[in-house]
Design a protein around this motif. Structure first.
Motif, PDB file in Angstrom:
ATOM      1  N   ALA A 192       0.811  -1.211   0.000  1.00  0.00           N
ATOM      2  CA  ALA A 192       0.000   0.000   0.000  1.00  0.00           C
ATOM      3  C   ALA A 192       0.845   1.262   0.000  1.00  0.00           C
ATOM      4  N   GLY A 193       2.156   1.107  -0.046  1.00  0.00           N
ATOM      5  CA  GLY A 193       3.025   2.275  -0.109  1.00  0.00           C
ATOM      6  C   GLY A 193       3.424   2.821   1.228  1.00  0.00           C
ATOM      7  N   SER A 194       3.187   2.065   2.302  1.00  0.00           N
ATOM      8  CA  SER A 194       3.538   2.544   3.632  1.00  0.00           C
ATOM      9  C   SER A 194       4.305   1.466   4.363  1.00  0.00           C
ATOM     10  N   ALA A 195       5.464   1.826   4.918  1.00  0.00           N
ATOM     11  CA  ALA A 195       6.276   0.872   5.657  1.00  0.00           C
ATOM     12  C   ALA A 195       6.157   1.146   7.144  1.00  0.00           C
ATOM     13  N   PRO A 196       6.319   0.111   7.969  1.00  0.00           N
ATOM     14  CA  PRO A 196       6.359   0.364   9.416  1.00  0.00           C
ATOM     15  C   PRO A 196       7.452   1.362   9.748  1.00  0.00           C
ATOM     16  N   ALA A 197       7.219   2.161  10.753  1.00  0.00           N
ATOM     17  CA  ALA A 197       8.192   3.182  11.133  1.00  0.00           C
ATOM     18  C   ALA A 197       9.490   2.544  11.610  1.00  0.00           C
ATOM     19  N   ILE A 198      10.589   3.189  11.316  1.00  0.00           N
ATOM     20  CA  ILE A 198      11.887   2.755  11.817  1.00  0.00           C
ATOM     21  C   ILE A 198      12.073   3.359  13.196  1.00  0.00           C
ATOM     22  N   PRO A 199      12.272   2.543  14.221  1.00  0.00           N
ATOM     23  CA  PRO A 199      12.396   3.089  15.584  1.00  0.00           C
ATOM     24  C   PRO A 199      13.578   4.049  15.699  1.00  0.00           C
ATOM     25  N   ALA A 200      13.357   5.158  16.393  1.00  0.00           N
ATOM     26  CA  ALA A 200      14.442   6.106  16.647  1.00  0.00           C
ATOM     27  C   ALA A 200      15.378   5.543  17.709  1.00  0.00           C
ATOM     28  N   ALA A 201      16.630   5.981  17.666  1.00  0.00           N
ATOM     29  CA  ALA A 201      17.619   5.515  18.642  1.00  0.00           C
ATOM     30  C   ALA A 201      17.262   6.023  20.036  1.00  0.00           C
ATOM     31  N   THR A 202      17.256   5.128  20.998  1.00  0.00           N
ATOM     32  CA  THR A 202      16.988   5.491  22.389  1.00  0.00           C
ATOM     33  C   THR A 202      18.185   5.119  23.250  1.00  0.00           C
ATOM     34  N   ALA A 203      18.203   5.632  24.463  1.00  0.00           N
ATOM     35  CA  ALA A 203      19.354   5.446  25.351  1.00  0.00           C
ATOM     36  C   ALA A 203      19.389   4.062  25.988  1.00  0.00           C
ATOM     37  N   GLN A 204      18.335   3.276  25.861  1.00  0.00           N
ATOM     38  CA  GLN A 204      18.341   1.952  26.482  1.00  0.00           C
ATOM     39  C   GLN A 204      19.378   1.053  25.812  1.00  0.00           C
ATOM     40  N   HIS A 205      19.969   0.161  26.584  1.00  0.00           N
ATOM     41  CA  HIS A 205      20.982  -0.746  26.055  1.00  0.00           C
ATOM     42  C   HIS A 205      20.322  -1.933  25.359  1.00  0.00           C
ATOM     43  N   TYR A 206      20.917  -2.341  24.271  1.00  0.00           N
ATOM     44  CA  TYR A 206      20.403  -3.508  23.562  1.00  0.00           C
ATOM     45  C   TYR A 206      20.679  -4.751  24.405  1.00  0.00           C
ATOM     46  N   PRO A 207      19.671  -5.584  24.631  1.00  0.00           N
ATOM     47  CA  PRO A 207      19.871  -6.752  25.499  1.00  0.00           C
ATOM     48  C   PRO A 207      20.761  -7.814  24.844  1.00  0.00           C
ATOM     49  N   GLY A 208      21.787  -8.228  25.544  1.00  0.00           N
ATOM     50  CA  GLY A 208      22.666  -9.270  25.033  1.00  0.00           C
ATOM     51  C   GLY A 208      23.817  -8.726  24.211  1.00  0.00           C
ATOM     52  N   VAL A 209      24.586  -9.657  23.655  1.00  0.00           N
ATOM     53  CA  VAL A 209      25.779  -9.317  22.881  1.00  0.00           C
ATOM     54  C   VAL A 209      25.637  -9.866  21.470  1.00  0.00           C
ATOM     55  N   ILE A 210      25.885  -9.027  20.487  1.00  0.00           N
ATOM     56  CA  ILE A 210      25.864  -9.449  19.081  1.00  0.00           C
ATOM     57  C   ILE A 210      27.221 -10.055  18.737  1.00  0.00           C
ATOM     58  N   THR A 211      27.203 -11.235  18.155  1.00  0.00           N
ATOM     59  CA  THR A 211      28.438 -11.866  17.685  1.00  0.00           C
ATOM     60  C   THR A 211      28.623 -11.556  16.208  1.00  0.00           C
ATOM     61  N   LEU A 212      29.796 -11.061  15.869  1.00  0.00           N
ATOM     62  CA  LEU A 212      30.111 -10.690  14.487  1.00  0.00           C
ATOM     63  C   LEU A 212      31.313 -11.493  14.022  1.00  0.00           C
ATOM     64  N   ASP A 213      31.117 -12.331  13.010  1.00  0.00           N
ATOM     65  CA  ASP A 213      32.198 -13.144  12.443  1.00  0.00           C
ATOM     66  C   ASP A 213      32.448 -12.702  11.003  1.00  0.00           C
ATOM     67  N   ILE A 214      33.697 -12.346  10.707  1.00  0.00           N
ATOM     68  CA  ILE A 214      34.055 -11.886   9.368  1.00  0.00           C
ATOM     69  C   ILE A 214      35.153 -12.785   8.822  1.00  0.00           C
ATOM     70  N   ASP A 215      34.908 -13.365   7.660  1.00  0.00           N
ATOM     71  CA  ASP A 215      35.900 -14.191   6.982  1.00  0.00           C
ATOM     72  C   ASP A 215      36.467 -13.386   5.823  1.00  0.00           C
ATOM     73  N   ALA A 216      37.733 -12.995   5.946  1.00  0.00           N
ATOM     74  CA  ALA A 216      38.373 -12.150   4.926  1.00  0.00           C
ATOM     75  C   ALA A 216      39.455 -12.912   4.174  1.00  0.00           C
ATOM     76  N   THR A 217      39.249 -14.204   3.977  1.00  0.00           N
ATOM     77  CA  THR A 217      40.279 -15.027   3.344  1.00  0.00           C
ATOM     78  C   THR A 217      40.120 -15.168   1.837  1.00  0.00           C
ATOM     79  N   ASP A 218      38.992 -14.727   1.280  1.00  0.00           N
ATOM     80  CA  ASP A 218      38.768 -14.886  -0.162  1.00  0.00           C
ATOM     81  C   ASP A 218      39.402 -13.717  -0.909  1.00  0.00           C
ATOM     82  N   LEU A 219      40.712 -13.781  -1.059  1.00  0.00           N
ATOM     83  CA  LEU A 219      41.434 -12.702  -1.730  1.00  0.00           C
ATOM     84  C   LEU A 219      41.241 -12.733  -3.235  1.00  0.00           C
TER      85      LEU A 219
END
Length: 692
Positions: free
Chosen positions: A44-71
């Motif tokens: 319908a041409g309308s997307a859910p709103a993107i939440p604004a940044a708030t001061a609350q801490h994000y619960p938990g820890v995000i794990t980020l794995d980067i594989d940079a071996t494909d030269l």
């Protein structure tokens, strides 16, 4: 304006069917209902709103794995695990990156995006307005979201900045992660891991996790958990040829000069070269006081295969320079600017930041109203410290200042566009797209002209205080803070700058600054240069710094005579607005074939300009424009003209003390760096200080 959201008959029937199926599979129904509702909204041409940044801490820890071996393919594979709750979720790709002054995030490089809750593939939808945002619905019972994608880095410069080669990796974390909307990025914790090619070494301001040894099979680096703001402010370089030089051996805050090259012989550096880099640290401390960082890394790749960059970070800087940098930096002053400039940013721009540079996340636009401080004062002190630390002599510093002043004086665009407006340049158009008429359109003038404003302030403070105080006193107060601890960045506004200047010596600094920022002529710049005891002149002797620059680039400089410069392909690279070449109808891209009947060479053009001094006849050029060859006469009888500085009698020479060293230090000592597969618990490993 977006149209109101309505639901189509087909979607209404779909929703009814899904509700009827609730008795069969409640979890499936939730997911399907959520998907259908979200789809209906987007349809319908309308997307859910993107939440604004708030001061609350994000619960938990995000794990980020980067594989940079494909030269071979220059592709980085990314896997993230995010703690989540059921409901609608928006993931953001970083867009506005501090230090870039513009939205440089390139979401087109994100490919192969898959989101999973356990074994269930989740559908995502890109936001129709903010294309850096991805919407999805997390089903009930889901506690972890798995995110997989590839960062398809550019293969050549025409596609964007190249960051991977067969020997060097330049990893900027803003390119290789998605993060949840609705939280300030300093409240999101990430545990990063990076897998490098076996045997490679790395350097970063990030600290390796204690007791986590690198895996000898896949060269996996495990870093301490860190907030997302700091992670994106902490790039990593890695490569197969590496040497680290300690610039503050035995000092309380370790500073490393971490150099990556394509060949081991490019890692050789003389004691004199390293002494200049070490002196930079000491000279900066004399100006700004104790460092705001707990440890610092100069990340430097000496290569032509990785895209050029010089970008500041709180505890590091990322620089790509020519392969011969270590051998040539003290004889080619054009390459002696970037290291002092970026180091000054540790105080100017990273510790003390303009208030409108503070944002909640990397989707909120940065504002650049005070870039004439952020970059202008950094440019000034970068040049000053380059002279004080021994990167260049006093004469070289004056020659470069003459070129800067001449460039500013020729800014015809000042008549319609003031300096304050130029702070928007990188948002208006990327710096990688040069202007056709830079002296009329203006481009990034808050660097050079901003620097000249601060030079004038320095000279004025010295004059007002009978040489007892200088801009160094302002900087020592304005950028002061606790010694040897990682400080929290502090913001400032225009009024704070004015108050700090008045704290050094009383003057109407607010009016002075506003006048210069709004000026439509160069009278104030001429006045400020005069306060240093020097004036800008033009004579027939080539400026030595311009000669070096032309030799390195292949350019031919007739800028201050005919009002044009040519590149190494014999094409006009730039024309001064309303200059002789402009009035003759010439523009950039035109190729010069002949000068007064002789085949074009730079020396032929220079001789013709000199020979025509005092004459009324034109200089005749044969040029090629598009598919036409024409004869273009240029009326100019002023002879060759090159910018220099000349002493003003009976005015105190203030440039000499400005450029004079305040301390002296011994040369730096190189230390061998262990391979990346060595124990990560070591206090100093691969350029990462872990004991601070």
């Amino acid at each position: 304006m977006r149209p109101p959201c309505t639901t189509s008959p087909v979607l209404s029937r779909l929703l009814s069917s899904l509700v009827a199926a609730a008795r069969l599979n409640q979890g499936f129904v939730f997911l399907a209902l959520a998907l259908a509702a979200t789809t209906a909204a987007f349809a319908a041409g309308s997307a859910p709103a993107i939440p604004a940044a708030t001061a609350q801490h994000y619960p938990g820890v995000i794990t980020l794995d980067i594989d940079a071996t494909d030269l071979d393919h220059k592709i980085m594979a990314v896997h993230e695990s995010l703690p989540v709750r059921a409901g609608h979720l928006v993931l953001l790709y970083p867009q506005w990156i501090p230090g870039a002054h513009s939205p440089i995030g390139n979401v087109s490089m994100l490919t192969g995006l898959h989101l999973k809750a356990g074994d269930t593939e989740l559908r995502w939808t890109r936001d129709p307005v903010n294309v850096f945002a991805f919407h999805l619905d997390v089903p009930p019972g889901t506690s972890t979201l798995d995110v997989d994608f590839q960062f398809a880095s550019p293969l050549q410069q025409s596609q964007g900045r190249v960051v991977m080669s067969s020997d060097i990796l330049h990893l900027q974390f803003h390119s290789v992660l998605l993060y949840p909307a609705g939280y300030r990025t300093d409240g999101i914790t990430v545990r990063p891991q990076v897998r490098l090619p076996p045997g490679w070494k790395q350097a970063s301001a990030l600290e390796l996790a204690a007791g986590k040894a690198a895996d000898p099979k896949d060269s996996l680096l495990r870093f301490k958990p860190i907030d997302l703001t700091t992670l994106i402010d902490s790039p990593l370089m890695a490569g197969s040829h590496f040497k680290r030089f300690e610039l503050t051996p035995g000092g309380p805050a370790a500073v490393g000069f971490d150099v990556f090259t394509e060949r081991d012989d490019a890692l050789a550096a003389s004691d004199k070269t390293l002494a200049a880099h070490r002196a930079l640290i000491s000279e900066a401390a004399q100006v700004f006081g104790p460092p705001p960082y707990s440890h610092y890394d100069f990340l430097m790749a000496l290569t032509e295969l990785i895209g050029g960059i010089g970008r500041e970070h709180f505890q590091s800087t990322e620089i790509v320079e020519i392969p011969a940098y270590l051998a040539d930096v003290l004889t080619s002053s054009g390459h002696s600017t970037v290291v002092p400039h970026e180091y000054v940013h540790a105080w100017v721009g990273k510790y003390r930041r303009p208030a409108d540079q503070f944002t909640g996340n990397f989707s909120e636009p940065l504002q650049n109203s005070l870039l004439w401080v952020y970059e202008g004062q950094t440019t000034y002190y970068g040049d000053v410290l380059a002279a004080r630390a021994g990167f260049r002599t006093q004469q070289v510093a004056r020659d470069r200042l003459a070129l800067s002043m001449a460039s500013a004086a020729e800014r015809q665009g000042r008549s319609w566009r003031d300096l304050q407006d130029t702070v928007n340049d990188e948002i208006v158009s990327p710096r990688t797209l040069p202007r056709n008429w830079p002296n009329w359109q203006r481009q990034l003038d808050y660097y050079n002209e901003g620097s000249l404003i601060w030079m004038g302030i320095d000279a004025r403070i010295r004059s007002l205080t009978d040489e007892k105080k200088s801009l160094d006193d302002f900087s020592a107060a304005f950028y002061s803070g606790a010694a040897q601890s990682l400080r929290t960045p502090k913001f400032y506004r225009f009024e704070d700058v004015v108050a700090a200047l008045n704290g050094v010596v009383a003057y109407d600094w607010a009016t002075l600054l506003r006048d210069r920022l709004a000026a439509h002529d160069d009278k104030a710049l001429v006045e400020d240069l005069g306060l240093t005891g020097w004036r800008l002149i033009y004579n027939k002797t080539p400026n030595p710094e311009a000669v070096i620059a032309a030799k390195e680039s292949g350019d031919c400089d007739a800028l201050y005579s005919l009002g044009m410069a040519l590149n190494k392909t014999d094409a006009i690279g730039g024309v001064l607005w309303n200059g002789p070449a402009f009035k003759a109808g010439l523009a950039g891209g035109t190729t010069i074939i002949a000068v007064n009947g002789q085949s074009y060479k730079c020396s032929v053009l220079t001789d013709a300009i000199a020979a025509n001094e005092g004459k009324t006849s034109p200089i005749e050029l044969i040029v090629k424009r598009e598919n036409r060859v024409t004869v273009v006469p240029i009326l100019f009888s002023g002879g060759v003209r090159y910018p220099h500085l000349e002493r003003i009698e009976k005015v105190t020479d203030r440039l000499t003390p400005i450029f004079s060293a305040r301390v002296s230090v011994a040369p730096a000592t190189p230390v061998a760096a262990p391979a990346v597969v060595a124990a990560a618990a070591t206090a100093s490993i691969d350029g990462v200080a872990t004991a601070h």
